[in-house]
Design a protein around this motif. Sequence first.
Motif, mmCIF file in Angstrom:
data_model
loop_
_atom_site.group_PDB
_atom_site.id
_atom_site.type_symbol
_atom_site.label_atom_id
_atom_site.label_comp_id
_atom_site.label_asym_id
_atom_site.label_seq_id
_atom_site.Cartn_x
_atom_site.Cartn_y
_atom_site.Cartn_z
ATOM 1 N N GLU A 52 -8.698 77.957 5.066
ATOM 2 C CA GLU A 52 -7.854 77.218 4.128
ATOM 3 C C GLU A 52 -6.399 77.378 4.551
ATOM 4 N N PRO A 53 -5.626 76.285 4.544
ATOM 5 C CA PRO A 53 -4.241 76.384 5.029
ATOM 6 C C PRO A 53 -3.310 77.134 4.081
ATOM 7 N N ARG A 54 -3.695 77.287 2.793
ATOM 8 C CA ARG A 54 -2.776 77.925 1.833
ATOM 9 C C ARG A 54 -3.478 79.063 1.096
ATOM 10 N N ARG A 55 -2.689 80.101 0.794
ATOM 11 C CA ARG A 55 -3.231 81.275 0.104
ATOM 12 C C ARG A 55 -3.760 80.907 -1.286
ATOM 13 N N LEU A 56 -3.013 80.086 -2.004
ATOM 14 C CA LEU A 56 -3.424 79.705 -3.351
ATOM 15 C C LEU A 56 -4.759 78.969 -3.323
ATOM 16 N N ALA A 57 -4.911 78.041 -2.369
ATOM 17 C CA ALA A 57 -6.170 77.306 -2.254
ATOM 18 C C ALA A 57 -7.304 78.226 -1.826
#
Length: 880
Positions: A63-68
Amino acid sequence: MKSRQTVDTALPVVQCLPQLREALRQRGCAVLVAPPGAGKTTIVPLALLDEPWLEGRKLLLLEPRRLAARAAARHMAAKLGEPVGQTVGYRMRLETKVGPSTRIEVVTEGVLTRMLQADPGLEQAGAILFDEYHERSLHADLGLALALQARELLRPELRLIAMSATLEAEPVAALLGDAPVIRSEGRVYPVETIYAPPAGQERLEVSAAALLVRALHEQPQGDLLVFLPGVAELRRTAAQLQRRLEHAGASVRLLHGNLPLEEQDAALQPDPQGKRKIVLATSIAESSLTVEGVRTVVDCGWMRVSRFSPRTGMSRLETVPVSQASADQRRGRAGRVAPGACYRLWSEAGHDRLPAAGEPEIRQSDLAPLALELAQWGAADASELKWLDPPPPAALRQAGELLLRLGALDADHRITAHGRRMAELGGHPRLAHMVLRAVDAGLGPEACLLAALLGERDPLRREGGGRPEADLRLRFEALLGRIPPGHDLDPSAAARIRRTAGQWRRAGRVQAHASVAVPRDGGPKNRDGGDLLSDGGAMQQDGGAISRDASDSSDQSDPSLCGALLAHAYPDRIAQRRGTGRYVLSGGRGAALAELQALSSAPYLVVVELDDKGEESRIDLAAPLDQGRLERELADEMEQAVHVNWNRARHAVEAREQLRLGALVLRERAAHHIDADVRLGALLSGIREEGLQLLPWTRPLRQLQQRLCFMHASDPPAWPDASDEALLGELELWLGPFAAGMRSAAELQRVQLREALESRLSWQERRQLEELAPTHVQVPSGSRIPVDYGDPAAPVLAVRLQELFGLRDTPRIGGGRIALTLHLLSPAQRPMQVTRDLRSFWAEAYFEVKKDLKGRYPKHYWPDNPLEAPPTRRVKPRGS
């Protein structure tokens, strides 16, 4: 397996799972294109857990983002009825929730790179799923390139899947070896698109708030998701909404990557009191994340991207229009659960002018992290790997030069032991280098706090708005509890910085030893458990190691160390004051502080952020550094040498012993013992700079030069070129021996210039020069008239007409090959006729000229037959 029981058959991606399974069994790679809401992020990993080829290995979901990543892991774990860390876990930089039974690991991009570097074959993984690959982040491109080589050389059974909603699938499929492209039609509810450009030039937050209020009234059902470029715009828009929505019964939530986890959850979940929810989000909500209940999207049409400038070696954040692909992604958020609406803060015509897709990060980013990863991987050349877009050679070369300067690469551009420690520590190479140097000097806590501060948004805010001063020490002190008067500290940003600093400390403790194993549970441990970044006695070291001064307090962090620490992260961004608030960087570029402030009088700065605009960039963030500490910290970067130059103001050679850092002169003094050849070289450079007029020219010497030019023009191979350009180009050959020991224009007046010019000729050539290019020609009157060789192609003889009486043909030089151009002069030395054919002049033009001359000079002798008349230098011939 639980995976079979948890697949939501209502989700559209389920329909293409048989194709996907078959593609992975037969080909080992696939490209999955599925619109937002189709379920690809959470359904596909769960559905593949039973595949025979997996053989009990893990699935890695990138996943490109920590939140996602957190949200995806929690969603899949909830479907299994488990907490995160059992079957489903996540792993991101400095934060891990996995366990011995974890089969699906959701990882962020840098973590995948670390895993591949530690185990190039990824023996514990059976497949890697690259989610939202259309975002084309730097680490995603690198991770895919490394995985492709690992699959080719070590693990042909490793499965690879690229997934996206807006991906141009064919190029990616070709990169994966002509992998099958599988498309999910998705469950797309109709979304009405409403274009609403702002009426005037009002601020973005004002236009956004007004459009949002309109959308809230026109769309009576569901929550609203608003896309804004950055955190500052989120806050300003929230402030606008509070004034406009006092009685609307709606709650406002912010959503960005720097929020605490509980605030992120509040933005993603329905309002606990059942109110309509307005979520103000950055582009983080564009993909992967599901914000429940959203039926209306308000898109402001801007996003924040990082752009790297190879010209300055610096990155800067720019606010740019979204691409059409991003706008479509955002629009799709409104149609995931029911029919919806998308309000766009631009015109329909403006939409057609938007770029079709965003620029891949690899084309516009700082490539220092990528270059370090390639060096650790052992790729001597980026072309050894397969890329969708290869890294730009110029930017990659510049990145390699920085790594060489930081000691991460050796002279052959192979990774060093220090470079491996930097790569394993993570973070940007600049910050990793700074932390490691600080650990060696006992200043780890300060460096970790600085590294965390530089990796996050600015936590300091000026009361009443406006940009805080550029002094980084103000932020450092505020984080230590000493908030400067007139400022506020953003508590959420400060908490995140402190957490990140602690993570840096834990990672740094691991890296303090040469051999560190990362256990399966991901907990960072070293062999003796010692905390090498704990506060304690400071160490004083030679050789440029960071150190406290003797007067520094040893029991608390010292803000004055900021500049010393940062000098190791940014050795190429040292700035020297050249006026109040104005500086020159070590690379030669100008920079200035935007306003008069405490830093304006600092003799040296370490510049962390510049706006990179114009000839003199604005310094946005910096720390002061005194000269003594600068010379100590960057001793290895200094060049101490004697610089011998031509001083144009004094017209003399000047020798200075200088201590330099790039373009900066830190100290200098006059140098008295200069190598003779070096001094001569500076003297000749001065002549080239100012021209040959520094030499003692006389009219005969200029004629000598012109005669040589005439001979070269008539026979180039045999005679040297004596033009100014040629002489300046060969000063060392003809002038050097005659100027040895001289150092100024005044001393050059003693040069034997004739000898120097003639030194280019042999004895025989000197004799030929007198014969073929005489200085004078004797005319019938007996006068010796000088020849003007100013035009090498047409030498001139200017002579009074009366002195040529009796001469039938034009005088010739060059062994009879070149006829002189005759300027026939009146008794007053004024040209009356120009000819190269004297015989024709006597026969045709003389009589007309004679009439004019006889009228103007009646006392002079003007014979009817000039060929029979005696020549004269007088008014009339003797005896007349």
